[in-house]
Design an enzyme around this catalytic site. Structure first.
Site, PDB file in Angstrom:
ATOM      1  CE1 TYR A 187      -3.685   2.521   0.652  1.00  9.50           C
ATOM      2  CE2 TYR A 187      -2.284   3.345   2.428  1.00  9.50           C
ATOM      3  CZ  TYR A 187      -3.386   3.491   1.597  1.00  9.50           C
ATOM      4  OH  TYR A 187      -4.176   4.615   1.706  1.00  9.50           O
ATOM      5  CG  ASP A 282       5.903   3.760   1.495  1.00  8.14           C
ATOM      6  OD1 ASP A 282       6.048   4.314   2.606  1.00  8.14           O
ATOM      7  OD2 ASP A 282       4.795   3.597   0.955  1.00  8.14           O
ATOM      8  CE  LYS A 310       1.456   4.275   9.071  1.00  9.23           C
ATOM      9  NZ  LYS A 310       0.053   4.591   9.256  1.00  9.23           N
TER      10      LYS A 310
END
Length: 488
Positions: A187, A282, A310
Site C-alpha cells: 500500500y 516507502d 506517521k
C-alpha cells in the site's frame, strides 16, 4: 549491546512462509459461535452502549459512521476519548491496551507529555498554521538529514499518500522515463497510479474501484522477494518507455506482512542501477520505528528517494514528506520563482508549525530514550509469548515480528496466492480473501472485548510505553481469546 535498531533478530523468512502456507491450507479456525455471541451481547451491547448510540447518530452524517480506514468497525466502531502511553479509553469508560498506536506513528506511546507541552507552547504563539516559514521546518529537516543515510534534503507534505505521489513525479522528471514498478501487495497510499496490486500480489486493478483502467498503463507490480520477476519487468520496460522507479516497503508489503529476505533490498538496488531506475523506499512505517536511520540504515541499502509519514509528525496531523539526494530533490523546490522544471505538488497545511515542532521534538525524544530499541524489545516479548500460546493450544496461527512491528496471522488473508496466468481463478481468490477477512474481523472484535486494540485483528505496533507488565497483561488477554477458538 545497543544496536540502535528495533530488530534484535531477523525473522526466519522461509520458516514464516512455511507456517503461513500451512495456515491457509487449513480450514478457518474462528471464535466459537456461542463465545462470539457472548462477546457481542455481554461486552459490546452492555458495556459499549454509549459508543453504539453515538455511532448510530454518526451514520446519519458520515458514510459508514466512521472516517478512518484503520478504525475497527465490527460489530460497530468504538468511540475513544483518551489516549495515554500504552492505553486507550472509550466513551463508556472501558480501558484497552493500545497496539494500534494510531497505525504506527507513536513510537513513544500515545500522547507523551513532553511533546504535548511543546505543542501547547507553540499553539500559544504562532497557532497551528501560518502558510509561511517557521524555524521548526528547518529543525525537523536537519534532524532527518542527520539520521537518514540517503537523505540530503527533505520536503514535508501532508500525508504519506502525497509523498508517494511526489516521489513518482520526481522520478519521472529525473529519469525522463515512464514506468513505475511496485512490489505487489503493498500500500503506497490511495492515489490513482499506485492503487494497483493492493493487499494480494497479482491482483493488479481488481481492488481499485472508481479508477479507469487506462490510468495503470505505466504501473506494474512484481512478486515480493522475487528478484527474477523484477528483472523480467525491468527488461520488458526498456522497450516501453523505460522504468522511472521501483517503489517498495523495505521490510515487505503491508508493513512486512509478507516478509522479505535480508539481502533482497540490496538485490533491488543493483537491478535499479543496472536498468537506470531510481529506488524509492516507502518508509512511512519504518522510518524512526525500525531505527533512527530507518530500514535503510538497518539493511545498509541507500535508496534515491525516501517517503516519510506517521512518525515524521510524532502522531500529529500532516504527517508526510519526501527526502533524497539533492540532484533529485531540486524538483521539489517551492516558492514562486525557481530555475528548474518542478514537480507539481502542494499543500496549504503541509509543514505547518504544529506538525513540524511535534515531529522535531518526537525525534529528539526517541533519540534520548532509545525508544526504537525499547519498542522492539516489547515486540519481541509479545511475539515470543504469542508463539508459546499458539503452541500451548495447538493452533495453526502464526506470530512473527520485525522489531516493534508484530504480526499475528489467524487466517492468513493477505497470504493467498494469485496466479495471473490462471485469470479465471482471481475472482474466487478475492472472494476467499473476503471470507477470511470476516473471520479476522471476529477475532479482532474478540481481542477488543478482552481489552486489546489491534490493527485489523492481525497486526500490532508496540511502543516504548509497553513495559513488561503491560505485555504480560496483554498475553493473559490473548490467552482468553485463544481458549475460545474452535477446536480448543
Amino acid at each position: 549491546m545497543s544496536t540502535g535498531f528495533a530488530i534484535s533478530q531477523y525473522p526466519d523468512v522461509k520458516g514464516v512462509y512455511k507456517q503461513l502456507h500451512d495456515l491457509i491450507r487449513q480450514p478457518i479456525r474462528s471464535i466459537k459461535k456461542n463465545e462470539m455471541e457472548k462477546y457481542l451481547q455481554e461486552y459490546f451491547e452492555k458495556k459499549c452502549s454509549k459508543s453504539k448510540t453515538m455511532i448510530a447518530e454518526a451514520s446519519e452524517y458520515i458514510p459508514g459512521g466512521v472516517q478512518h480506514n484503520l478504525a475497527f468497525n465490527y460489530p460497530f466502531p468504538l468511540v475513544f476519548t483518551k489516549a495515554s502511553g500504552a492505553h486507550l479509553f472509550d466513551l463508556d469508560g472501558n480501558k484497552y491496551i493500545d497496539f494500534l498506536q494510531a497505525g504506527g506513528p507513536t513510537v513513544l506511546g500515545s500522547n507523551p507529555l513532553s511533546i504535548r507541552k511543546k505543542v501547547v507552547k507553540l499553539l500559544e504563539t504562532t497557532g497551528p498554521v501560518t502558510g509561511l516559514f517557521h524555524e521548526y521546518e528547518l529543525r525537523l529537516a536537519e534532524k532527518i538529514v542527520e539520521h537518514m543515510p540517503s537523505v540530503q534534503m527533505f520536503r514535508m507534505l501532508g500525508s504519506g499518500t502525497e509523498a508517494c505521489m511526489a516521489s513518482i513525479r520526481v522520478a519521472r522528471l529525473a529519469t525522463k522515463k515512464k514506468n513505475i514498478v511496485k512490489m505487489g501487495g503493498a500500500y503506497h497510499g490511495w492515489s490513482d497510479q499506485l492503487a494497483y496490486g493492493l493487499r494480494l500480489p497479482g491482483t493488479r486493478h481488481f481492488e481499485s474501484h472508481g479508477i479507469p483502467k487506462h490510468v495503470f498503463k505505466y504501473t506494474q507490480e512484481f512478486y515480493p522477494n522475487d528478484l527474477n520477476a523484477l528483472e523480467r519487468t525491468l527488461k520488458r520496460n526498456r522497450w516501453r518507455g523505460g522504468t522511472a522507479a521501483v517503489i517498495l516497503e523495505p521490510i515487505g508489503p503491508e508493513s512486512g506482512t509478507r516478509p522479505i529476505d535480508m539481502d533482497f533490498n540490496k538485490g533491488v538496488r543493483e537491478l535499479c542501477d543496472k536498468y537506470g531506475a531510481l529506488l524509492i523506499f516507502d518508509e512511512v512505517v519504518t522510518a524512526f520505528r525500525i531505527g533512527l536511520s530507518g530500514a535503510q540504515g538497518y539493511y545498509g541499502v541507500t535508496p534515491d528517494l525516501t517517503v516519510f509519514g506517521k512518525v515524521v509528525a510524532g502522531g500529529y496531523p500532516s504527517a508526510g514528506g519526501l527526502g533524497g539526494k539533492k540532484e533529485y530533490m531540486k524538483y521539489l523546490s517551492a516558492g514562486l520563482q525557481t530555475g528548474v522544471k518542478k514537480a507539481l505538488i502542494g499543500g496549504t497545511m503541509a509543514a505547518n508549525p504544529l506538525s513540524s515542532a511535534a515531529g522535531y521534538y518526537t525525534l529528539l525524544e526517541i533519540e534520548k530514550q532509545k525508544a526504537c530499541e525499547k519498542a522492539g524489545r516489547a515486540g519481541d516479548r509479545i511475539t515470543a509469548g504469542l508463539q508459546k500460546l499458539i503452541k500451548k493450544y495447538n493452533l495453526p496461527f502464526v506470530a512473527f515480528n520485525q522489531g516493534s512491528i508484530c504480526h499475528l496471522e489467524t487466517v492468513g488473508t493477505m497470504l493467498l496466492e494469485i496466479d495471473i496466468k490462471k485469470f479465471w481463478k482471481i475472482k474466487s481468490t478475492i472472494h476467499e480473501a473476503h471470507t477470511r477477512k470476516k473471520a479476522m474481523e471476529e477475532m479482532g472484535a474478540a481481542y477488543m472485548a478482552e481489552g486489546i486494540v489491534t490493527l485489523a485483528g492481525s497486526r500490532l505496533y508496540t511502543s516504548a510505553a509497553d513495559t513488561d507488565a503491560v505485555i504480560d497483561d496483554a498475553l493473559k488477554r490473548f490467552e482468553r481469546v485463544f481458549q475460545k477458538v474452535e477446536g480448543v
